[in-house]
Design a protein around this motif. Structure first.
Motif, PDB file in Angstrom:
ATOM      1  N   ASP A 151     -42.721  25.793   8.669  1.00 52.96           N
ATOM      2  CA  ASP A 151     -42.941  27.132   8.126  1.00 52.96           C
ATOM      3  C   ASP A 151     -41.629  27.913   8.064  1.00 52.96           C
ATOM      4  OD1 ASP A 151     -44.781  29.372   7.330  1.00 52.96           O
ATOM      5  OD2 ASP A 151     -43.884  30.250   9.136  1.00 52.96           O
ATOM      6  N   PHE A 152     -40.830  27.801   9.110  1.00 50.65           N
ATOM      7  CA  PHE A 152     -39.533  28.482   9.153  1.00 50.65           C
ATOM      8  C   PHE A 152     -38.641  28.009   7.998  1.00 50.65           C
ATOM      9  CE2 PHE A 152     -35.081  28.399  10.579  1.00 50.65           C
ATOM     10  CZ  PHE A 152     -34.869  29.768  10.749  1.00 50.65           C
ATOM     11  N   VAL A 153     -38.527  26.696   7.823  1.00 50.76           N
ATOM     12  CA  VAL A 153     -37.681  26.140   6.754  1.00 50.76           C
ATOM     13  C   VAL A 153     -38.204  26.575   5.385  1.00 50.76           C
ATOM     14  CG1 VAL A 153     -36.949  23.984   5.651  1.00 50.76           C
ATOM     15  CG2 VAL A 153     -36.853  24.212   8.137  1.00 50.76           C
ATOM     16  N   LYS A 154     -39.496  26.536   5.211  1.00 53.56           N
ATOM     17  CA  LYS A 154     -40.110  26.898   3.920  1.00 53.56           C
ATOM     18  C   LYS A 154     -39.833  28.368   3.575  1.00 53.56           C
ATOM     19  CE  LYS A 154     -44.656  27.493   1.883  1.00 53.56           C
ATOM     20  NZ  LYS A 154     -46.079  27.503   2.183  1.00 53.56           N
ATOM     21  N   ASN A 155     -39.881  29.250   4.559  1.00 52.32           N
ATOM     22  CA  ASN A 155     -39.788  30.681   4.292  1.00 52.32           C
ATOM     23  C   ASN A 155     -38.408  31.301   4.444  1.00 52.32           C
ATOM     24  OD1 ASN A 155     -42.605  31.438   3.656  1.00 52.32           O
ATOM     25  ND2 ASN A 155     -42.953  30.499   5.656  1.00 52.32           N
ATOM     26  N   PHE A 156     -37.498  30.655   5.156  1.00 50.45           N
ATOM     27  CA  PHE A 156     -36.220  31.280   5.447  1.00 50.45           C
ATOM     28  C   PHE A 156     -34.989  30.508   4.976  1.00 50.45           C
ATOM     29  CE2 PHE A 156     -39.103  33.203   8.490  1.00 50.45           C
ATOM     30  CZ  PHE A 156     -38.827  34.541   8.267  1.00 50.45           C
ATOM     31  N   LYS A 157     -35.175  29.260   4.599  1.00 53.91           N
ATOM     32  CA  LYS A 157     -34.019  28.467   4.191  1.00 53.91           C
ATOM     33  C   LYS A 157     -33.517  28.961   2.824  1.00 53.91           C
ATOM     34  CE  LYS A 157     -32.417  23.762   3.684  1.00 53.91           C
ATOM     35  NZ  LYS A 157     -32.791  22.355   3.664  1.00 53.91           N
ATOM     36  N   MET A 158     -32.212  29.071   2.715  1.00 50.34           N
ATOM     37  CA  MET A 158     -31.591  29.467   1.459  1.00 50.34           C
ATOM     38  C   MET A 158     -31.798  28.346   0.446  1.00 50.34           C
ATOM     39  SD  MET A 158     -30.272  32.455   1.906  1.00 50.34           S
ATOM     40  CE  MET A 158     -29.080  32.634   0.601  1.00 50.34           C
ATOM     41  N   PRO A 159     -32.091  28.702  -0.814  1.00 48.39           N
ATOM     42  CA  PRO A 159     -32.255  27.652  -1.834  1.00 48.39           C
ATOM     43  C   PRO A 159     -30.959  26.876  -2.031  1.00 48.39           C
ATOM     44  CG  PRO A 159     -32.671  29.864  -2.755  1.00 48.39           C
ATOM     45  CD  PRO A 159     -32.275  30.033  -1.329  1.00 48.39           C
ATOM     46  N   ASP A 160     -31.113  25.587  -2.345  1.00 47.69           N
ATOM     47  CA  ASP A 160     -29.932  24.732  -2.568  1.00 47.69           C
ATOM     48  C   ASP A 160     -29.236  25.062  -3.872  1.00 47.69           C
ATOM     49  OD1 ASP A 160     -30.341  23.400  -0.186  1.00 47.69           O
ATOM     50  OD2 ASP A 160     -31.628  21.902  -1.119  1.00 47.69           O
TER      51      ASP A 160
END
Length: 160
Positions: A151-160
């Motif tokens: 959930d953290f990666v899905k919602n907070f990771k900057m797009p590549d």
């Protein structure tokens, strides 16, 4: 065993202190400046251990307590976070009259700011949710809480 029931041994504690800010001297100003204060935090020497579920409960109680203090400070017309002096710092943190009376009568009264938890050895511990700031250090989120990590990666990771 649920991840929240596992004890975690790398919980760091930082203690809150009110410190006097040194005055800025201006050669063109001869009047005495009022004292100014700032909130500071000092890292304590040892790690605490607690269950992750207790840590989440600590965070919830801390948030609710700080919200209550801020609301009372705003209602009294003072800055919501930065105190102007040690007395001002107590706004929203005064014990109730019932607590004062019970303490006067010798009762062991828990402050509404106290948070109780058991360490890994089962010993009861207590921290103040305003004066003691706790942080989980090096918590392996992908391994120990994979759904939360996803959930953290899905919602907070900057797009590549």
């Amino acid at each position: 065993v649920v991840a929240g029931d596992e004890p975690y041994h790398k919980v760091r504690r930082f203690s809150r202190h009110l410190v006097e800010v040194p005055p800025v001297h201006d050669d063109h100003c001869s009047s005495e400046e009022p004292k100014q204060y700032s909130v500071s935090h000092k890292e304590e020497d040892k790690f605490l251990s607690m269950k992750v579920s207790d840590y989440v409960n600590y965070l919830n109680k801390r948030a609710a307590t700080l919200e209550s203090i801020v609301a009372e400070r705003i209602a009294k017309g003072t800055h919501p976070v930065n105190p102007k002096d040690p007395e001002d710092d107590r706004i929203g943190r005064q014990p109730t009259q019932v607590q004062v009376q019970a303490q006067d009568e010798g009762a062991d009264v828990q402050s509404p700011e106290d948070f109780q938890f058991s360490n890994h050895g089962g010993k009861e511990c207590s921290v103040n949710v305003v004066d003691d700031v706790l942080y989980l250090i090096d918590y392996d989120l992908p391994k120990l809480l994979p759904k939360l990590y996803d959930d953290f990666v899905k919602n907070f990771k900057m797009p590549d």
